[in-house]
Scaffold this motif. Structure first.
Motif: not given
Lengths: 312, 312, 312
Positions: B212, B267, B46-49, B254-255, B257, B274, B52-53, B277-278
């Motif tokens: 993480r 933040e 699994p991966s989002t970052r 992912p953090v 929290r 963030f 998508c990046s 990520m950019e």
């Protein structure tokens, strides 16, 4: 920030503006953003219609669609929705379309994220693009909402569509009544219309709007058998015969054939079920343009662009 | 063949070249391949970052992204990774991005396949684009690596990021220390930096790089409760107050929290989470260009193309 | 409506027309539809090769591919295939590619939907694009089908490929024989060729076409161990040595290495396995063009377009 969260928050003039844009797109108008623009569709619940419809709308606007599969995302590692959206924003996504099983999931996002959110359905709550496409379909048929009687029939309590539609229709001047199993009628909806006997509702309405039985949201004790439901509350062949002349049948789909509606009526002359889906693409183009036009900028009627780029 | 497999195999000048390209992309430069070019993203975890990046980076370079869903692929029929890659190569895919749970999965591919492989993370091993985006973020902040002290804190043993980063940072002239649960410190990492007490590490470093906690890779006996971990090794509100002026906080996300970091700091002003990520998008554009430029060819700064094609 | 459902329904001249188009695409010809054109790939069974191959073919023709993931679709809510296709049609999809586990799933669609269906495999039935790519590969090798002997070996009973290929090959003038476990030979296939002993088949054929053992479709009592199968019916190193000069090896893949074929032979000089995959893209371009040209319209050899749009 032009989010699209609920139909209720849209003023009458905003609704009319969106429907006007949608009609324009259907008539062949076009719009493209000035710059390469990214959008992600986050569907936390199964969907064919809404997801594919948004996808086609996005491509027609020349947007870049970034795939997001919940099942392969960091959501599985426990990432919050807020962090997921902020991540997408950080990598350059310009707008997100979200369907989620939690009512008002967007409350934790609005005001904290910097990209527009288009709600593609939340829990049992809202489904504004479905409402808008329903409104577009009724308007196409009758030209006005004034004096049009709409019967919303079926699983009212669990329906995103019932709530969103009833509210908007009443504000636009239509009369709304509800029918179906009386125990599914939600007292909170009485402000928009009263409960009516199934046969009266079908025989006296201009629009017979059937809702899908959401088996997945009912407890066992709450269930009707398919045959029993169809006989008591469904649009049977007999009931269809008693409908008013020029009245139409609508259903947000997917249809449970022979439950809410006799399978033979799904594509009958009165049915606007597939026309609703067609209109959904234009409504979604309109709300995407509305969300992006303001901060991304774009150009209307780019026929030259399309001639060169697509139509060659 | 310009694979990107590990940070270690990149020379200092190669790293600097990639970072320079990435800065250029961030400043608005562009590059497009001469011909229609296909890339596939194979994510076996699994991966989002990262996914998508890469996807955004690929679209910004005008690449055609071929969807590959592990769950619906012939991998389920027992097809080997080698056969999968050879298949993609045969149908015309020009480069593959792979995340896989097996350490050094690429060893069985290199020298046998004819298309570049970009490693998007392997097992507990390497994650070179994450390293590169971390380096870019540090360089953006401090302009140099010389004399910068970086504390890498947390789940060092299971972290792809820790290994890749420590190695590159040391070669670039930075000082690296490790902190977090001492039993998670890996002796093999001592060549790049020593273990330091959590409070000292946070108070004396220019970069506090949190990792993480990878719950999914720990056995039960090995686990700390979230509260206990946060109190002993997390970046608490109190610890953040004692950080050096101008020092920054980083996390690959992912953090979790309130575990690695107090949720309220994610933040905060010092946080570059963030921004990392950019920057990831620009770093990935740089390594994709590096992989494709050589054998596909392309053109830089295609502003006219973009004006016509994207910006209208 | 130019569906592509089975190889059997294609006349000899239609097959030759498709192969000719495919050769043209391989030689660098191009075709693009006049208007933005949408296609959806519906894969109800796992696939890497066929799905990616269609996807690349679609992009090469400039089509917009609408993602459709069965696992996140309304199919899970019990929607019928017919309603799914009508939905896609309603939202503007212009053609669908379908792989489904039910034999002749398309019977319930043909004549009732208004968009072309391209069959990417149904149950144990047909797989016309696989047949066509096999034919293209044989034709590329021998220039003619007249007098070419093709041995189809293995899991004939469960093979979509065996049925489709045998029929077309015989009509095109080739000789077909079947081999493998005799209990898997299907009497209904005798019209296209007789059963032959494995060694004779391999030693006397111009094309040794191996089929994949479909473990997932066999009952336990029906199973051979991998070693036993390989020794009795597989293409071993010894058997390959006895093949005719200039004869070739084909396999639709995914290959079970060391079962149907010794792993070391997969990429040997006689093997056309990866060439088949390459040809698959061109064959799929040809059938997509065939399906879309008629009612969407398009232009051939749009080199200028490509120069501007893709090749810059």
């Amino acid at each position: 920030m032009k989010h699209l969260l609920t139909t209720s928050e849209l003023s009458i003039s905003e609704i009319e503006q969106i429907l006007s844009e949608a009609r324009g797109f259907k008539a062949g108008e076009s719009w493209l953003p000035h710059n390469q623009t990214f959008v992600a569709n986050l569907f936390f619940e199964p969907s064919t219609r809404t997801k594919c419809s948004f996808e086609v709308a996005e491509r027609k606007l020349g947007l870049e669609v970034i795939p997001f599969e919940v099942a392969t995302s960091s959501v599985l590692k426990g990432e919050t929705l807020y962090d997921t959206i902020r991540t997408l924003e950080s990598v350059g996504v310009n707008a997100v379309v979200i369907r989620h099983n939690i009512d008002n999931y967007f409350d934790e996002l609005v005001g904290k994220t910097n990209i527009p959110i288009l709600n593609a359905g939340d829990g049992c709550g809202h489904h504004p693009t479905q409402s808008l496409l329903d409104l577009m379909t009724i308007q196409e048929e009758f030209e006005t909402f004034q004096g049009i009687k709409v019967a919303i029939i079926g699983d009212i309590r669990h329906s995103r569509v019932a709530r969103s539609n009833a509210d908007a229709l009443v504000r636009l001047g239509a009369e709304v009544v509800f029918s179906g199993p009386q125990e599914w009628f939600d007292e909170s909806m009485r402000q928009n219309g009263h409960y009516e006997n199934i046969d009266t509702a079908i025989e006296t309405s201009d629009v017979v709007m059937l809702l899908r039985i959401q088996h997945e949201r009912h407890s066992d004790s709450d269930k009707h058998t398919a045959e029993e439901y169809h006989r008591q509350y469904g649009l049977t062949i007999d009931r269809e015969k008693k409908m008013k002349p020029n009245s139409i049948i609508m259903h947000p789909a997917p249809v449970n054939r022979d439950v809410e509606i006799d399978g033979r009526l799904v594509e009958c002359e009165r049915s606007r079920i597939f026309k609703q889906m067609e209109n959904g693409v234009y409504v979604r183009m309109a709300v995407l343009k509305r969300a992006l036009d303001q901060y991304q900028g774009g150009v209307n009627n780019v026929n030259d662009y399309q001639k060169r780029l697509l139509a060659y």
